[in-house]
Structure formats: C-alpha cells, structure tokens
Design a protein around this motif. Structure first.
Motif, PDB file in Angstrom:
ATOM      1  N   UNK A  68       1.263  -0.422  -1.556  1.00 26.88           N
ATOM      2  CA  UNK A  68       1.643  -0.383  -3.096  1.00 26.88           C
ATOM      3  C   UNK A  68       0.872   0.862  -3.946  1.00 26.88           C
ATOM      4  N   UNK A  69      -0.530   0.510  -3.351  1.00 29.88           N
ATOM      5  CA  UNK A  69      -1.039   1.701  -3.981  1.00 29.88           C
ATOM      6  C   UNK A  69      -0.939   3.089  -3.576  1.00 29.88           C
ATOM      7  N   UNK A  70      -0.588   3.251  -2.435  1.00 29.92           N
ATOM      8  CA  UNK A  70      -0.342   4.500  -1.840  1.00 29.92           C
ATOM      9  C   UNK A  70       1.184   5.098  -2.314  1.00 29.92           C
ATOM     10  N   UNK A  71       2.200   4.182  -2.388  1.00 30.08           N
ATOM     11  CA  UNK A  71       3.266   4.247  -3.133  1.00 30.08           C
ATOM     12  C   UNK A  71       3.217   4.880  -4.577  1.00 30.08           C
ATOM     13  N   UNK A  72       2.230   4.096  -5.442  1.00 28.19           N
ATOM     14  CA  UNK A  72       2.001   4.730  -6.571  1.00 28.19           C
ATOM     15  C   UNK A  72       1.364   6.031  -6.705  1.00 28.19           C
ATOM     16  N   UNK A  73       0.512   6.373  -5.833  1.00 34.01           N
ATOM     17  CA  UNK A  73       0.023   7.710  -5.944  1.00 34.01           C
ATOM     18  C   UNK A  73       0.877   8.556  -5.227  1.00 34.01           C
ATOM     19  N   UNK A  74       1.735   8.219  -4.398  1.00 35.40           N
ATOM     20  CA  UNK A  74       2.913   9.304  -4.151  1.00 35.40           C
ATOM     21  C   UNK A  74       3.642   9.648  -5.325  1.00 35.40           C
ATOM     22  N   UNK A  75       4.202   8.512  -6.057  1.00 33.78           N
ATOM     23  CA  UNK A  75       5.036   8.686  -7.003  1.00 33.78           C
ATOM     24  C   UNK A  75       4.207   9.785  -8.199  1.00 33.78           C
ATOM     25  N   UNK A  76       3.132   9.370  -8.425  1.00 33.34           N
ATOM     26  CA  UNK A  76       2.245  10.213  -9.457  1.00 33.34           C
ATOM     27  C   UNK A  76       2.266  11.638  -8.998  1.00 33.34           C
ATOM     28  N   UNK A  77       2.059  11.779  -7.502  1.00 29.21           N
ATOM     29  CA  UNK A  77       2.002  13.198  -7.064  1.00 29.21           C
ATOM     30  C   UNK A  77       3.281  14.044  -7.095  1.00 29.21           C
TER      31      UNK A  77
END
Length: 90
Positions: A71-80
């Motif tokens: 979940x955290x990595x998906x959020x980071x990817x979306x922000x990037x």
C-alpha cells in the motif's frame, strides 16, 4: 446451564483418535459419550501442533506486513507519477 467439563488430557486423547488413528469424529464422539460439536471444537483448538500454529501466525503477520508495504509503495508510485506528469508539462 453449563455443560460438562473435560480435562485437557481427555480432550487431547479424543482428538488424537481422530487425527492420528483415523477414526471418524462421529464414531469417537459416540464411543466417548460427547457431542460431535465438542469434538470438532477440540480438534480445531488442539489438532495442530504448536509449531504449525506458530508458523501460521508468522505467515499471517508477514502477509499483513507485506500488504502494508505494498500500500505504501503504491502510494509512493502514484505520487511520483503525478510529479513526473507535472514536471513534463512545464
């Protein structure tokens, strides 16, 4: 009204008759004078060795940890992705 209480040793031996000796739950329950419901409950509680139970707990904890990390990595990817799109415009 509470039901009859059985010792841990009695419960363990009843479960062993089902899990290790291959007798049916109905047969063991009838022979020992207990309900099949009680025997199934004991089987769930006592049927697996502690090592197996601990391994299952460890696995479920690992799954929870990995889901949180995903979940955290998906959020980071979306922000990037949004940041890259923003800077590509400018």
């Amino acid at each position: 009204m509470s039901g009859k209480r059985y010792t841990d040793e009695f419960q363990i031996e009843a479960v062993k008759q089902v899990t290790e000796r291959g007798h049916s739950v109905a047969e063991v329950a009838r022979r020992l004078g207990i309900t099949t419901h009680s025997l199934y409950a004991w089987k769930l509680k006592l049927g697996r060795p502690d090592v197996v139970r601990q391994a299952e707990l460890d696995q479920s904890a690992e799954v929870r940890r990995l889901k949180a990390e995903l979940k955290r990595m998906t959020e980071e990817r979306d922000i990037l992705k949004r940041a890259a799109a923003y800077f590509a415009k400018g």
